[in-house]
Design an enzyme around this catalytic site. Sequence first.
Site, short mmCIF file in Angstrom:
data_model
loop_
_atom_site.label_atom_id
_atom_site.label_comp_id
_atom_site.label_asym_id
_atom_site.label_seq_id
_atom_site.Cartn_x
_atom_site.Cartn_y
_atom_site.Cartn_z
N ASP A 112 88.74 58.55 57.52
CA ASP A 112 89.41 57.39 56.93
C ASP A 112 89.79 56.41 58.03
O ASP A 112 89.97 56.78 59.18
CB ASP A 112 90.62 57.80 56.09
N GLU A 172 95.41 55.53 52.39
CA GLU A 172 96.87 55.58 52.22
C GLU A 172 97.30 55.13 50.83
O GLU A 172 98.32 55.60 50.31
CB GLU A 172 97.56 54.73 53.29
#
Length: 408
Positions: free
Chosen positions: A69, A138
């Site tokens: 990520d 997130e």
Amino acid sequence: MPTTPDALTAIYEDLHRHPELGGQEHRTAGIVADHLRALQYDVTTGVGGTGVVATLERGAGPTVLLRADMDGLPVKEDTGLPYASTATATTADGEEHPVMHACGHDVHVTCLLGAAARLAQDTEWRGRVLLVFQPDEENGNGARDMVADGLFERFGKPDVVLGQHVAPLPVGVLGVHAGSAFAAADSLRVVLHGQGGHGSRPEATVDPVVLGAATVLRLQTVVAREIAGSDTAVVTVGSFHAGSAPNIIPEQAELQLSVRTTDEHVRTKVLAAIERIVRGEAAAAGAPREPEVELLQSFPAVDNDADACARVATAFQDGGQHLVVDPGPVTGSEDVGILATEAGVPCAYWLLGGADPALFAGATTVDELRRVVAELPSNHSPRYAPVAGPTIESGVAALVAAARSFLG
């Protein structure tokens, strides 16, 4: 090309100095794409927004998906590092915020670039490597956005999903847990309605600040008094906004909550308890309107496949570079499991130690490791700072070992 430790550290420091929020990772994606093209990968950008997908084929064999990520967090950095972030960005609420790689996604990206380089240089494996550099983890949107943008239709389904998350464990330690390894996450927005007025005449109002404070305190009883000690649940009120001046009682208060659970039954129970408490406290305060409870985001627990975990753990130990431990279920959350679920394949996602081993001198058991970890800055802290060079080298080696354990 990112083939040497110094080159990888330079990439890491650059990414750390220039973090980007979820959905805004344009610079990061460009750096990733440029490095992968130089390594002769077939690269596609703009997948699911700012995602990057790269493939490398070496004949018949399994397809191994390696994922990292890319997004940072709206946190003001306080590490004192020479390459600390001073970046800012506009969040969804339209406000400018400092941004930091407080969760270590810059480590994840750097490690996967390093692994990509080593796999490109290695001519002995057979199969297909599918690299996924994912945006917006997130906010819980990135994996779903990439799947919705045809990730598996365009690039093929993998045989396994692999990845890692840096954590304040000592460098050289990898945490592998089969089953529910990372918690499900639910984020909620609660709006409590009061009746505003002058601060000198509270009797003519219904004070949403007091109502909010009572709600926050009562919410602490969900885990403490409604969830069994053998179950896992976390309820955190991370945001409380109300009012604009000391002498004005406002019309409303807003809370934002984060809920983490590893069992669907527990999740259902916790969410129901939150709704019951919010509405009960509003009724007790004589609120003029029902509160609003909105689910902002939700993604499931990461369910690690037992066989896949056993295979990567063996590969880690065979390399002689890592100590493998079982950390048990982690209350942090990750949307990487969505990639495995949507593809219908096993997942193995592990913790990567990123803390100075000297801090753990004398710790010989998992419990002793946990006690030291509890004293260190955690992910999402403005002071969170992995030991860059050794952590990256360890992470690259782990990704390569895991991938090679599945490739022909």
